[in-house]
Design an enzyme around this catalytic site. Structure first.
Site, PDB file in Angstrom:
ATOM      1  N   GLU A  42      23.156  30.568  36.144  1.00 34.65           N
ATOM      2  CA  GLU A  42      22.455  31.467  37.084  1.00 34.65           C
ATOM      3  C   GLU A  42      22.581  32.929  36.658  1.00 34.65           C
ATOM      4  OE1 GLU A  42      26.594  30.623  38.867  1.00 34.65           O
ATOM      5  OE2 GLU A  42      25.079  29.587  37.673  1.00 34.65           O
ATOM      6  N   HIS A  85      19.381  20.208  43.523  1.00 31.78           N
ATOM      7  CA  HIS A  85      19.090  20.919  42.280  1.00 31.78           C
ATOM      8  C   HIS A  85      17.631  21.336  42.165  1.00 31.78           C
ATOM      9  CE1 HIS A  85      23.001  20.674  40.265  1.00 31.78           C
ATOM     10  NE2 HIS A  85      23.140  19.495  40.863  1.00 31.78           N
ATOM     11  N   ASN A 128      22.825  24.737  45.193  1.00 25.32           N
ATOM     12  CA  ASN A 128      22.681  23.382  44.657  1.00 25.32           C
ATOM     13  C   ASN A 128      23.363  22.344  45.542  1.00 25.32           C
ATOM     14  OD1 ASN A 128      21.140  23.907  42.335  1.00 25.32           O
ATOM     15  ND2 ASN A 128      22.954  24.501  41.160  1.00 25.32           N
ATOM     16  N   ASP A 168      16.712  25.008  41.131  1.00 29.77           N
ATOM     17  CA  ASP A 168      15.789  25.354  40.052  1.00 29.77           C
ATOM     18  C   ASP A 168      14.694  26.287  40.545  1.00 29.77           C
ATOM     19  OD1 ASP A 168      17.251  23.768  38.378  1.00 29.77           O
ATOM     20  OD2 ASP A 168      15.796  22.123  38.293  1.00 29.77           O
TER      21      ASP A 168
END
Length: 321
Positions: free
Chosen positions: A224, A194, A189, A198
């Site tokens: 995660e 992000h 990230n 994702d």
């Protein structure tokens, strides 16, 4: 022209049955006919009608019993409207039919427009019921699904783990639990944003799901971290699944860089495994706690490995190649 809804007409009088069927076919409905209870019950199953017009006086069975057998039980969330046909039109007869579970009542010999109107109303109600049930089903599915990965969510996982543990206790079955954590995921990230994070989570979820059997249950546990319930799976089977997951994630090139990925990266996973029956595991909470302890041990020993809990957790050496 009405939609092609299917209507089952049940009447032992051929003349009355065919006359009613002709009226309905003229309105565009598909009609199947039954002359007695036995045929009606068979067609109610095989033809899957949307509506039943049922004569209460049949040669081989009381119409009330046919009504009871045709109507789906409430727990099935299905609505099959039934309109009773009767030569009697008094209030007591109508009330009795409705109390038995019928949805409407028609006196034989009524004008065609009334028949058509009542049939149309019942079919509209059925359509609305089906739409309502579909909306409820979708809402329920959304409430137990993780929006990002499409896996089941923590709420669903907690409920199913408890159910599967009780089942394993009751029947003496094996039950295994795998916890998967993506290593150094914060770095993904931080370095790539992000959107890339994702994408890595979604692809990891797909890889985990592809490593499982149909009865296995995979959920996003949080962040995660993923959790996998393996019903009727002993230690060696659970380790085989854990290794498949570990290899699949470790071998994947994950595209990163936002909406239009510009490069790919590798991500490793730490995995903890616990199973039942096993020493010290006598509850759902302990199975979860020890799987989590095994995961912590895998991370403590350098990450990118598999650790099995057996009273004292030890590292499982996955074979290279």
């Amino acid at each position: 022209m009405a939609t092609r809804s299917k209507i089952l007409v049940v009447d032992d009088s051929r003349t009355q049955r065919e006359a009613l069927a002709a009226v309905l076919r003229a309105e565009g409905y598909e009609v199947v006919e039954a002359k007695d209870a036995r045929e009606a019950l068979r067609l109610a199953k095989s033809a899957s009608p949307d509506l039943v017009l049922l004569d209460m006086i049949l040669p081989d069975m009381d119409g009330r019993e046919v009504l009871r057998l045709i109507k789906p039980p409430p727990e099935r969330d299905q609505f099959l409207p039934v309109i009773i046909l009767s030569v009697k039109g008094d209030v007591n007869t109508k009330v009795e039919g409705l109390r038995l579970g019928a949805d409407d009542f028609l006196v034989k010999g009524v004008e065609e427009p009334e028949i058509i109107a009542r049939v149309g109303v019942m079919l509209r109600i059925k359509s609305l019921q089906e739409r309502l049930h579909e909306m409820q089903r979708k809402l329920e599915e959304q409430s137990i699904t993780d929006a990002l990965t499409g896996l089941k969510n923590r709420r669903f996982f907690d409920e199913r783990l408890h159910e599967e543990f009780l089942r394993a206790q009751r029947y003496g079955d094996h039950l295994s639990l795998i916890m998967v954590d993506l290593d150094h995921f914060k770095d993904v990230n931080d370095r790539f944003g992000h959107l890339s994070g994702d994408a890595v989570l979604k692809e990891s979820a797909s890889l985990i799901r592809a490593s499982l059997r149909d009865p296995d249950i995979c959920a996003r546990y949080g962040g995660e971290e993923f959790a996998v319930i393996l019903p009727k799976t002993h230690m060696s089977g659970a380790l085989a699944v854990a290794e498949r997951i570990w290899r699949a994630i470790g071998a994947k090139d994950f595209p990163v860089g936002g909406i239009t990925p510009t490069r790919s990266i590798r991500v490793s996973a730490s995995i903890g495994v616990a199973f039942y029956p096993s020493k010290d595991i006598v509850s759902t909470e302990l199975l979860l706690r020890f799987a989590d302890q095994a995961l912590y041990e895998a991370k403590r020993q350098g990450r990118n490995n598999i650790c099995l809990y057996q009273a004292i957790a030890y590292r499982y050496e996955a074979r290279n190649g």
